[in-house]
Design a protein around this motif. Structure first.
Motif, mmCIF file in Angstrom:
data_model
loop_
_atom_site.group_PDB
_atom_site.id
_atom_site.type_symbol
_atom_site.label_atom_id
_atom_site.label_comp_id
_atom_site.label_asym_id
_atom_site.label_seq_id
_atom_site.Cartn_x
_atom_site.Cartn_y
_atom_site.Cartn_z
ATOM 1 N N LEU A 1 0.821 -1.198 0.000
ATOM 2 C CA LEU A 1 0.000 0.000 0.000
ATOM 3 C C LEU A 1 0.862 1.258 0.000
ATOM 4 C CD1 LEU A 1 -2.826 -0.965 2.528
ATOM 5 C CD2 LEU A 1 -2.761 -1.288 0.053
ATOM 6 N N GLN A 2 1.929 1.222 0.766
ATOM 7 C CA GLN A 2 2.832 2.370 0.802
ATOM 8 C C GLN A 2 3.473 2.603 -0.562
ATOM 9 O OE1 GLN A 2 5.752 2.072 3.890
ATOM 10 N NE2 GLN A 2 6.659 4.067 3.469
ATOM 11 N N PHE A 3 3.817 1.527 -1.263
ATOM 12 C CA PHE A 3 4.406 1.644 -2.600
ATOM 13 C C PHE A 3 3.458 2.382 -3.547
ATOM 14 C CE2 PHE A 3 4.429 -0.092 -6.921
ATOM 15 C CZ PHE A 3 5.706 0.266 -7.335
ATOM 16 N N TRP A 4 2.184 2.026 -3.557
ATOM 17 C CA TRP A 4 1.238 2.658 -4.466
ATOM 18 C C TRP A 4 0.945 4.102 -4.068
ATOM 19 C CZ3 TRP A 4 0.764 0.649 -8.962
ATOM 20 C CH2 TRP A 4 0.857 -0.739 -9.132
ATOM 21 N N LEU A 5 0.924 4.392 -2.789
ATOM 22 C CA LEU A 5 0.731 5.774 -2.361
ATOM 23 C C LEU A 5 1.892 6.651 -2.810
ATOM 24 C CD1 LEU A 5 -0.667 5.153 1.245
ATOM 25 C CD2 LEU A 5 -1.939 6.072 -0.704
ATOM 26 N N GLN A 6 3.081 6.090 -2.819
ATOM 27 C CA GLN A 6 4.245 6.836 -3.293
ATOM 28 C C GLN A 6 4.166 7.133 -4.789
ATOM 29 O OE1 GLN A 6 7.434 4.273 -2.034
ATOM 30 N NE2 GLN A 6 7.544 5.174 0.030
ATOM 31 N N GLN A 7 3.379 6.361 -5.526
ATOM 32 C CA GLN A 7 3.196 6.625 -6.953
ATOM 33 C C GLN A 7 2.198 7.757 -7.206
ATOM 34 O OE1 GLN A 7 5.409 4.861 -8.710
ATOM 35 N NE2 GLN A 7 5.838 3.904 -6.722
ATOM 36 N N GLY A 8 1.569 8.246 -6.158
ATOM 37 C CA GLY A 8 0.637 9.358 -6.299
ATOM 38 C C GLY A 8 -0.823 8.976 -6.271
ATOM 39 N N LEU A 9 -1.144 7.728 -5.924
ATOM 40 C CA LEU A 9 -2.534 7.318 -5.861
ATOM 41 C C LEU A 9 -3.286 8.087 -4.779
ATOM 42 C CD1 LEU A 9 -2.576 3.437 -6.312
ATOM 43 C CD2 LEU A 9 -3.127 5.191 -7.977
ATOM 44 N N ALA A 10 -4.572 8.318 -5.043
ATOM 45 C CA ALA A 10 -5.402 9.030 -4.069
ATOM 46 C C ALA A 10 -5.975 8.111 -3.013
ATOM 47 C CB ALA A 10 -6.538 9.750 -4.784
ATOM 48 N N GLY A 11 -5.840 6.776 -3.196
ATOM 49 C CA GLY A 11 -6.347 5.861 -2.194
ATOM 50 C C GLY A 11 -6.683 4.508 -2.777
ATOM 51 N N PHE A 12 -7.476 3.741 -2.014
ATOM 52 C CA PHE A 12 -7.793 2.363 -2.377
ATOM 53 C C PHE A 12 -9.269 2.089 -2.096
ATOM 54 C CE2 PHE A 12 -3.505 2.663 -0.666
ATOM 55 C CZ PHE A 12 -2.744 2.168 -1.707
ATOM 56 N N ARG A 13 -9.790 1.102 -2.825
ATOM 57 C CA ARG A 13 -11.095 0.555 -2.485
ATOM 58 C C ARG A 13 -10.917 -0.894 -2.070
ATOM 59 N NH1 ARG A 13 -16.534 -0.270 -6.135
ATOM 60 N NH2 ARG A 13 -15.220 -1.785 -7.199
ATOM 61 N N ILE A 14 -11.561 -1.257 -0.976
ATOM 62 C CA ILE A 14 -11.528 -2.621 -0.465
ATOM 63 C C ILE A 14 -12.964 -3.086 -0.259
ATOM 64 C CG2 ILE A 14 -9.261 -2.418 0.637
ATOM 65 C CD1 ILE A 14 -10.670 -1.764 3.218
ATOM 66 N N CYS A 15 -13.163 -4.379 -0.143
ATOM 67 C CA CYS A 15 -14.500 -4.956 0.000
ATOM 68 C C CYS A 15 -14.567 -5.795 1.268
ATOM 69 C CB CYS A 15 -14.855 -5.827 -1.209
ATOM 70 S SG CYS A 15 -15.042 -4.908 -2.738
ATOM 71 N N ASP A 16 -15.728 -5.789 1.891
ATOM 72 C CA ASP A 16 -15.886 -6.587 3.108
ATOM 73 C C ASP A 16 -16.077 -8.069 2.809
ATOM 74 O OD1 ASP A 16 -18.391 -6.560 2.038
ATOM 75 O OD2 ASP A 16 -19.434 -6.060 3.899
ATOM 76 N N THR A 17 -16.129 -8.432 1.545
ATOM 77 C CA THR A 17 -16.281 -9.847 1.191
ATOM 78 C C THR A 17 -14.974 -10.606 1.324
ATOM 79 O OG1 THR A 17 -15.923 -9.235 -1.127
ATOM 80 C CG2 THR A 17 -18.204 -9.408 -0.367
#
Length: 509
Positions: A203-219
């Motif tokens: 997650l830290q790697f993708w945030l360093q690329q400039g992503l605004a965040g993530f979507r996750i599912c409770d499934t």
């Protein structure tokens, strides 16, 4: 004895009681001694010099000064009163919304979106090429799924690379950079990606690329409350003022811990085997909006596994587009729903149809899974852009109206109660086919009407007492309603929806 003489007596007799004291006019005593003489009074007007001399006296100067002072004191008192009324009068305070509360989210998969290198599979570059199109829809955030490499069963998931068939990491970084430059946020969809409790580095790697965040599912069973809180804390470490990073949590349960994500989204409509009625949709909306205080509503029309809305609602896809863009909260739309894109039985991605761009489209995955002929809509972006009454035109009109109207962004929501009275006392009351609600902020009111029935329908008579008599059409499913409308004479066509801006403030707010 009285002296009698022949001449007249010297003294006359005294008048008896009742006799007049005055004598006739013949006698001198009957004429008044003093007779007033009437004189005509004359007034002389003052000339200019005399008037200036009199008005310029100290007494008049003092009087004028006092009158002028009194006038200005009264004027200032009235001004202060008006200002006090304006300052202390109750008025709605516009909330300070975050970017993810104002924007329209758009979820897509590169493989099905646009094939830019003409190999039959959509790629990351195709998303970059279509950012202007997404901007025209009013989209402010992309949720990109299917980006990570396909996981081998015997190997742990690779969470810091992308599927090489979709492009390179450099192309993805260019997409993020370009998106951020034009105000388009990019989020990574991690639903069903088999994250583990030790996925913090990924997650830290993708945030360093400039992503605004993530979507996750409770499934996904791996998502424990402890892990979610830890991931959200890490995401917040990368947030700055004006560039907040967020966690979007797709849930199916009604009750969740709101502290585990910034945006908690859920399906708006229940999964049922039949077309929902107006009453069922109204009940679903009320349940979706019953959230704890401070929790911002967010929703998809149907769950992620269902696919495009048009594939399950048939001819009502335009009606549900009106609903999606006028409800409170943050909507998350699936790619192609602005076209009424249906479901393909041959598509490789869980029955999802590829995006239909037109004659020169290079449709993603088109060589592997062409759209089924005779699906819900065969119109492409190219075709619908040329039509004044297309689903695409309707979507753009609604999205643009939503982005500039506070009443639709964060205004109050009032579901208008249907009439349950039946003309026959012994007969059961039929379910009313019209769903109606108001979105209001201050003196601005929007009336949203959706006819789920198969016949023409007037407005409920009881609404006429609480609504102004006239309004202006903002949008309708046929894109053919224009100008001022009389609510009393309005008739909704079968399966028609419309948005009307009321000309006067109604009693609902």
């Amino acid at each position: 004895m009285p002296l009698k003489v022949d001449s007249a007596p010297i003294y006359d007799r005294m008048p008896t009681r009742g006799e007049a004291l005055c004598i006739g006019l013949e006698g001198s005593e009957r004429v008044p001694l003093l007779i007033p003489v009437e004189h005509e009074q004359t007034y002389k007007l003052l000339d200019k010099e005399e008037l200036e001399r009199v008005a310029g006296g100290p007494r008049w100067r003092a009087l004028r000064s006092r009158l002028v002072l009194l006038f200005w004191l009264c004027w200032l008192a009235m001004l202060c009163t008006v200002i006090t009324i304006i300052v202390y009068s109750p008025r709605p305070q516009a909330p300070q919304l975050q970017w993810w509360q104002r924007t329209l989210f758009y979820q897509l998969q590169p493989m099905l979106f646009l094939d830019s290198n003409q190999d039959g599979v959509g790629v990351i570059q195709g998303i970059s090429d279509r950012l202007p199109y997404l901007q025209s829809l009013g989209v402010g955030a992309l949720i990109i799924g299917g980006l990570l490499p396909r996981r081998e069963r015997t190997l742990p998931p690779t969470l810091t690379n992308i599927n090489h068939t979709l492009g390179t990491m450099t192309q993805f970084q260019d997409l993020v950079t370009h998106g951020n430059a034009i105000g388009m946020k990019i989020l990574l969809d991690l639903c069903n990606e088999n994250l583990t409790d030790s996925s913090n580095s990924a997650l830290q790697f993708w945030l360093q690329q400039g992503l605004a965040g993530f979507r996750i599912c409770d499934t996904d069973a791996v998502y424990s409350e402890e892990s979610l809180l830890e991931w959200r804390s890490m995401v917040k470490q990368f947030s700055t003022e004006g560039n907040e990073r967020i966690m979007v949590w797709q849930v199916s349960a009604d009750t969740v811990n709101s502290s585990m994500a910034d945006l908690i989204t859920r399906p708006l409509l229940p999964s049922v085997p039949h077309i929902l009625s107006a009453q069922e949709v109204g009940t679903a909306i009320e349940m979706a909006l019953q959230r704890p205080q401070g929790v911002w509503p967010s929703w998809t029309i149907r769950g992620p596994s269902v696919g495009h809305v048009a594939s399950v609602v048939g001819g009502l896809h335009r009606l549900f587009a009106v609903l999606a863009l006028t409800l409170p909260g943050t909507p998350i739309m699936h790619y192609g729903e602005e076209l009424g894109l249906g479901q393909s039985q041959n598509a490789s991605q869980a029955g999802l149809a590829p995006m239909n761009w037109g004659s020169n489209q290079n449709v993603g995955a088109s060589r592997r899974s062409p759209a089924v002929s005779g699906s819900v809509t065969e119109s492409s972006v190219e075709d619908q852009s040329l039509s004044q009454s297309s689903m695409l035109r309707l979507f753009r009109s609604l999205s643009n109206t939503r982005s500039r109207e506070d009443a639709l962004l964060f205004g109050n929501f009032t579901l208008l109660p249907p009439s349950n009275a039946s003309s026959v006392a012994s007969a059961p009351s039929p379910s009313p086919p019209i769903l109606a609600f108001l979105r209001s902020w201050g003196c601005v009111h929007f009336l949203v009407l959706l006819n789920f029935g198969t016949g023409k329908e007037p407005l409920e008579p009881q609404w006429a007492f609480s609504l102004p008599p006239h309004g202006v059409f903002v949008a309708s499913t046929g894109m053919d309603r224009l100008g001022v409308v009389s609510l009393e004479r309005l008739r909704l066509r079968p399966q028609e929806a419309m948005v009307i801006k009321l000309l006067e403030a109604g009693s609902f707010s």
